[in-house]
Design a protein around this motif. Structure first.
Motif: not given
Length: 412
Positions: A193-214
């Motif tokens: 779940e933590q690793i998937l939270s880095y994927e720059p999906t609309p949901y993760n971007i909205e919730h502030g967890t997206a990180d393209k590099r990670k």
């Protein structure tokens, strides 16, 4: 000895097939976090030892620092042996290096690459460099020129340029294998779940967890340098200098998912150096466990977060010198700014603290395409917060004064 049946991973199957084809003498396993590289390689070594009982053999298992091995690859090795029902404490010699374990007729020597006397003079039938991007080409060359068999290198691709890519992967006798967490059927749900939270999906971007590099590095296992690091200038030390008087503990509370982290901290004003030593990183610690822990280590002042006054009160009532620090507006960024002005030295055994330092980045604003002055959300920062609280309380003087203690009591 009868062994238990343990499910093998796809990564193990690829490594085993590459080894059995007989065309290669170096196996490079590059992949994202929790892609089962370490577990799979250990499964391979169990099979290797089982099938090569014709004579005594030696396999060197190494990382950059000997002090990092015990809590990482050695622990994983013993855990896998226990899964197979193979661990026998009588076969575990803990007096040499980080340890030597004899499995059937094969001895596995766990050595730091900083143990130059042994590394530069020891022959082997095979060797494994865990987290090989930490090592130098000379480290690899010293082991290879005394190896009669083959080498395994594994790593997370946290560099976009490295000697492994240029000097090893391009060789005809090197077998390169790539993996992600999707290749690991054993990955815990929380880690996935933590690793998937880095994927720059609309949901993760909205919730502030997206990180393209990670996501590139830890999710997809692709080569990308980690930009926007908060703490870039730090180094290693063996111990905290014992003569330093400004010294104490920083603590960050946790429980089920997050660990309780305690860091021994000291400041040398003469050299403007902050010394750090991770002393605790454990989950499910209740107040009684924390109190018991502090009674077993040298008594010093403790600077803690202020989120749980009840827990702080219970620890204080046990006689511990614990004080809460104030979390005023902008306190995180302000304290980070102060810390960045220090020379930082971390003990080599502080495995979790080092990992957090290496991965702690600023938030990246996707719209503005730049880093902004606040730490990225969802990062592991338990040890980082612990020593930051100590700096806030002991050096910045941001202690919440209660009726139990005055500023005079604290020497402020």
């Amino acid at each position: 000895m009868e062994t238990k049946k343990v499910a093998v991973t796809p990564v193990y199957q690829k490594l085993d097939a590459a080894y059995r084809c007989g065309r290669y003498n170096v196996f490079v396993l590059e992949g994202g976090s929790r892609s089962s590289k370490t577990y799979s390689i250990i499964q391979f070594w169990v099979r290797y030892a089982l099938e090569h009982q014709d004579r005594e053999r030696r396999v060197i298992v190494s990382r950059l620092k000997a002090t990092w091995i015990t809590a990482t690859v050695l622990k994983d090795f013993m855990d896998v042996l226990k899964d197979y029902g193979l661990y026998n404490p009588k076969q575990h010699n803990k007096s040499v290096g980080a340890g030597v374990y004899k499995l059937f007729t094969t001895e596995f020597w766990f050595l730091g690459l900083d143990d130059e006397q042994r590394i530069h003079g020891m022959k082997s039938d095979a060797f494994w460099i865990n987290e090989a991007v930490e090592a130098s080409f000379d480290d690899y060359a010293q082991l290879m020129q005394r190896c009669s068999g083959f080498a395994i290198l594994d790593y997370n691709p946290s560099y976009d340029e490295h000697w492994i890519y240029d000097k090893i992967c391009k060789r005809e006798r090197t077998r390169y294998m790539h993996s992600t967490m999707l290749d690991n059927p054993l990955i815990p749900d929380n880690a996935k779940e933590q690793i998937l939270s880095y994927e720059p999906t609309p949901y993760n971007i909205e919730h502030g967890t997206a990180d393209k590099r990670k996501w590139q590095i830890y999710g997809l296992g692709k080569r990308a340098s980690l930009e926007g690091l908060i703490y870039e200038k730090w180094g290693y030390c063996k111990e905290i200098q014992p003569h330093l008087k400004k010294r104490g503990y920083g603590m960050d509370f946790g429980f089920s998912l997050d660990p309780t982290a305690i860091v021994d901290c000291a400041y040398d004003k003469a050299t403007n150096t902050l010394y750090l030593d991770e002393v605790c990183y454990r989950t499910h610690m209740e107040s009684a466990d924390i109190i018991k822990f502090y009674k077993a280590i040298p008594r010093m002042k403790i600077m803690s977060e202020s989120a749980d006054p009840r827990l702080i009160s219970e620890i204080r009532n046990s006689g511990a010198l614990i004080y809460a620090v104030s979390k005023g507006a902008g306190s995180i960024e302000a304290s980070i700014s102060v810390i960045q002005g220090y020379r930082i030295l971390v003990t080599e055994r502080s495995v979790n603290l080092i990992k957090e330092l290496k991965n702690y980045t600023w938030e990246f604003d996707e719209k503005a395409k730049r880093f902004i002055n606040q730490p990225a959300k969802g990062q592991a920062d338990h040890c980082l917060d612990a020593f930051r609280y100590w700096v806030m309380g002991e050096i910045m003087g941001r202690i919440i004064v209660t009726k139990n203690y005055s500023k005079e009591d604290l020497g402020l």
